[in-house]
Design a protein around this motif. Structure first.
Motif, PDB file in Angstrom:
ATOM      1  N   LEU A 130       5.435  -4.407 -19.616  1.00 35.65           N
ATOM      2  CA  LEU A 130       6.579  -4.099 -18.755  1.00 35.65           C
ATOM      3  C   LEU A 130       6.339  -2.842 -17.924  1.00 35.65           C
ATOM      4  O   LEU A 130       5.715  -1.886 -18.388  1.00 35.65           O
ATOM      5  N   THR A 131       6.882  -2.833 -16.707  1.00 37.00           N
ATOM      6  CA  THR A 131       6.832  -1.660 -15.847  1.00 37.00           C
ATOM      7  C   THR A 131       7.834  -0.622 -16.350  1.00 37.00           C
ATOM      8  O   THR A 131       8.961  -0.970 -16.719  1.00 37.00           O
ATOM      9  N   LYS A 205       0.280   0.923  -4.129  1.00 34.23           N
ATOM     10  CA  LYS A 205      -0.689  -0.105  -3.746  1.00 34.23           C
ATOM     11  C   LYS A 205      -0.763  -1.239  -4.776  1.00 34.23           C
ATOM     12  O   LYS A 205      -1.827  -1.592  -5.272  1.00 34.23           O
ATOM     13  N   PRO A 206       0.377  -1.839  -5.110  1.00 32.37           N
ATOM     14  CA  PRO A 206       0.368  -2.925  -6.103  1.00 32.37           C
ATOM     15  C   PRO A 206      -0.016  -4.263  -5.486  1.00 32.37           C
ATOM     16  O   PRO A 206       0.149  -4.488  -4.287  1.00 32.37           O
ATOM     17  N   ALA A 278       0.474  -6.092 -10.331  1.00 35.78           N
ATOM     18  CA  ALA A 278      -0.848  -5.741 -10.840  1.00 35.78           C
ATOM     19  C   ALA A 278      -1.374  -4.514 -10.100  1.00 35.78           C
ATOM     20  O   ALA A 278      -1.263  -4.418  -8.873  1.00 35.78           O
ATOM     21  N   MET A 279      -1.933  -3.585 -10.843  1.00 33.11           N
ATOM     22  CA  MET A 279      -2.553  -2.415 -10.239  1.00 33.11           C
ATOM     23  C   MET A 279      -3.964  -2.780  -9.783  1.00 33.11           C
ATOM     24  O   MET A 279      -4.513  -3.816 -10.162  1.00 33.11           O
ATOM     25  N   THR A 439       0.889  -5.030  -1.632  1.00 35.00           N
ATOM     26  CA  THR A 439       2.160  -5.371  -0.994  1.00 35.00           C
ATOM     27  C   THR A 439       2.461  -4.520   0.231  1.00 35.00           C
ATOM     28  O   THR A 439       3.380  -4.828   0.980  1.00 35.00           O
ATOM     29  N   GLY A 440       1.699  -3.460   0.449  1.00 38.10           N
ATOM     30  CA  GLY A 440       1.889  -2.621   1.629  1.00 38.10           C
ATOM     31  C   GLY A 440       0.901  -2.921   2.738  1.00 38.10           C
ATOM     32  O   GLY A 440       0.791  -2.142   3.692  1.00 38.10           O
ATOM     33  N   LEU A 441       0.181  -4.048   2.656  1.00 39.31           N
ATOM     34  CA  LEU A 441      -0.861  -4.346   3.631  1.00 39.31           C
ATOM     35  C   LEU A 441      -0.318  -4.385   5.059  1.00 39.31           C
ATOM     36  O   LEU A 441      -0.932  -3.823   5.973  1.00 39.31           O
TER      37      LEU A 441
END
Length: 666
Positions: A130-131, A205-206, A278-279, A439-441
């Motif tokens: 969990l996060t 940066k996930p 995911a990292m 997700t920030g691409l």
């Protein structure tokens, strides 16, 4: 197996389910709203039942009407698609109470996973990673703010009952938390009827990786590998692919087994998706479980060779899973691009209108198009503005990328704005092509993805000019055939004159710039001059809007589609938009509302953010408009004074309606 099912959805997913049902010999019943009376899914189904007005809450979301439709038509089961009632446990229970099978998980599983906070507790007990975050029941704003401060910024506020990127806000610093919380709760209550939120640490940066799981009523559960859905805008997916680039067999097994554990923890049955953050080092955390078929399921079908809708139907009918875990294999690589009616250059603002031209690439074993619309249909403001899902497959990722670039280049849509050109840039950008995913691409590649608008190139202007000339010839020939003397020379549009050849000017507007093409008629061609440079052009009309054009010693195939004064030029994989300019109809297009302070589409005013008489700076938020399930903030176009609002909170506004009276500073 069922002999008749009802599909409680619309658009491409309804058409998708109909396709499999038809192959299996199962009759289908469509349901529709008044706005969808002529929709493609209604035309494809064996039967169709009208539910009510256009608004979803009066049609597609009314469970009683759907149950009544099942009884009237004899449908034995309901496929909910995705969205609408697909994750509504009360609907699943109501179907069961009426002896109708729900083609989905048990209501208990939907309930368990429907609340993100409750799901986190269950996953923790099942040893699913969990996060770090707050998932408690105390929703006091001050406590939530305190928890966010303790977690450490950036944090993500998420609606506990949310999904699809709605009811979600990224907060970078403590001072921004109160406004973000209020906005998130407002959107959550509007979209889901529940403003309960949770707070999680925002992973820098996930990657967004999800696992497709499937379980039957006999205790079997498998995972059909992963999909990478990292490329997103406004927390909504844009591109998906399978398998995930860089995924090792060991990590795939770990994530797959964690997803199966999550499904078993809630007694899951049917198709489900367990989503993980995911990292970059491969560490992953449970995010949520979607208790339905996902929009992006086709990429899984392409790499496994399985029909997941068929799996759903068989499992719902009590049959065992078609394959065991050790029988499932990955073959090749698949990509999916979501074709939307939206303007990427205006914050992905949804668009509406008629599909004057809709020509997708040809389908094959490598190219698939899932759509709920056809040429001539309309994208309305009542539902999601998706036009289609474009899916490609090849033996490896590089091959799939090449096929996607070609398929996007071949996709032609006219009549409204789409994201096709944006998707073409996205697929070709070095970060995506090199699998540097997170997700920030889109944000970090914005210079590549949102380049400055360039003038329409010379070739496209020449093609547009030739298109006008060919269309005039075509109309003249058609008129001649209907006349009493079809061979009269007065019907000709060849520019013939007694002495000198005829000359004329054809004008277009490229944005605000006026472009004038000087045309001189020759015996079998035209001499076209643009900005003092001349080109000898010839053209021949082909099928539909397509024609061949010769520019000096080059030959091109192009299309020009006219929508009122707009000209959509499709040339060499790019789309260019011009306005046909008629000097006799020019007017001063002054803006009486201070610059863009009008509704971008039909919607509802949900918040007024300033006071009448207030002096504001350029960019100051003035009001929030909810349109097509999203909130749009209307800001001051310049420094000035807000004189008055034209609408009160809660009022509906029409497309293009003035929203405020604004006086720019002198």
């Amino acid at each position: 197996m069922f002999t008749k099912i009802l599909i409680a959805n619309r658009g491409e997913i309804a058409c998708r389910v109909i396709k499999t049902a038809r192959r299996l010999g199962i009759r289908t019943v469509a349901v529709y709203s008044e706005a969808d009376a002529n929709a493609r899914h209604v035309r494809l189904a064996d039967e169709a039942v009208l539910l009510g007005p256009a608004a979803a809450r009066e049609s597609y979301l009314v469970a009683d009407k759907i149950i009544e439709a099942c009884k009237r038509t004899g449908a034995q089961a309901v496929h909910p698609g995705y969205g609408f009632l697909s994750e509504n446990e009360e609907f699943a229970e109501a179907l069961a109470a009426n002896g109708i099978t729900f083609i989905g998980p048990p209501a208990s599983a939907i309930r368990a996973m429907g609340s993100k906070s409750e799901a986190k507790k269950l996953m923790g007990a099942a040893n699913v990673p969990l996060t770090p975050g707050y998932h408690g029941d105390d929703q006091t704003p001050a406590l939530l703010h305190q928890e966010a401060d303790q977690i450490g910024y950036p944090v993500l506020i998420k609606a506990a009952a949310g999904g699809g990127g709605k009811g979600m806000r990224l907060v970078e610093q403590s001072a921004d938390f109160p406004d973000a919380l209020a906005s998130c709760k407002r959107e959550a209550i509007s979209s889901f009827g529940d403003d309960h939120v949770l707070i999680e640490k925002y992973i820098t940066k996930p990657r967004h990786i999800e696992i497709q799981v499937f379980a039957d009523t006999l205790g079997n559960c498998v995972y059909l590998f992963e999909r990478d859905c990292s490329v997103q805008r406004r927390h909504q997916k844009v591109l998906e692919e399978a398998p995930a680039p860089g995924m090792t067999e060991e990590r795939r097994r770990q994530m797959g087994e964690a997803a199966v554990a999550a499904a078993k923890a809630v007694g899951y049955v049917g198709a489900g998706t367990v989503e993980f953050i995911a990292m970059q080092d491969g560490t992953f955390y449970f995010m949520e479980m979607n208790t339905r078929l996902q929009v992006e399921h086709p990429v899984t079908e392409m790499i496994t060779g399985q029909d997941l809708v068929e799996w759903q139907l068989r499992v719902a009918a009590g049959q065992p899973l078609p394959l065991a875990q050790n029988q499932l294999q990955i073959s090749g690589h698949a990509l999916e691009a979501r074709i939307y009616a939206e303007d990427a250059n205006k914050g992905f603002l949804p668009a509406t209108g008629k599909l004057i031209r809709l020509a997708p690439p040809a389908e094959s074993l490598n190219v698939r198009v899932d759509t709920g619309v056809e040429e001539g249909d309309e994208i309305t403001p009542f539902y999601d503005p998706m036009i289609a899902k474009l899916i490609v497959w090849d033996e490896n990722r590089d091959g799939a990328l090449a096929r996607m670039r070609k398929a996007l280049a071949d996709y032609q849509v006219a009549g409204l704005t789409t994201n096709i050109d944006f998707l073409s840039r996205l697929v070709a950008c070095p970060a995506f092509a090199g699998a540097d995913l997170d997700t920030g691409l889109i944000e970090r590649q914005k210079d590549v993805l949102f380049p400055e608008i360039q003038p329409v190139p010379r070739d496209a202007l020449l093609v547009a000019t030739v298109g006008e000339l060919l269309w005039e010839q075509h109309e003249a020939k058609a008129a001649a055939k209907l006349s009493g003397d079809p061979w009269s020379p007065w019907h000709a549009r060849d520019g013939w004159r007694m002495n000198l050849s005829a000359a004329r000017t054809i004008s277009f507007k490229d944005g605000e710039a006026l472009v004038e093409a000087q045309v001189r008629y020759r015996r079998d061609s035209w001499e076209i001059s643009l900005a003092g440079q001349s080109t000898v052009a010839r053209g021949k009309k082909l099928d539909g809007d397509q024609f061949a054009v010769e520019l000096d010693d080059r030959r091109l195939i192009a299309s020009v589609v006219a929508v009122d004064d707009k000209r959509n030029v499709f040339l060499q994989g790019s789309t260019y938009t011009l306005l046909r300019d008629d000097p006799l109809h020019r007017v001063d297009a002054g803006d009486s509302h201070g610059g863009g302070l009008t509704a971008p589409m039909p919607g509802k005013v949900v918040a007024l953010l300033a006071q009448p008489g207030q002096k504001v700076d350029k960019g100051t938020p003035l009001l929030i408009l909810e349109a097509m399930k999203m909130e749009h903030t209307i800001t001051a176009p310049a420094a000035g004074v807000l004189k008055a609002f034209c609408y009160a909170t809660g009022e509906q506004v029409a497309d293009g309606a003035p929203l405020v009276e604004f006086e720019p500073a002198a």
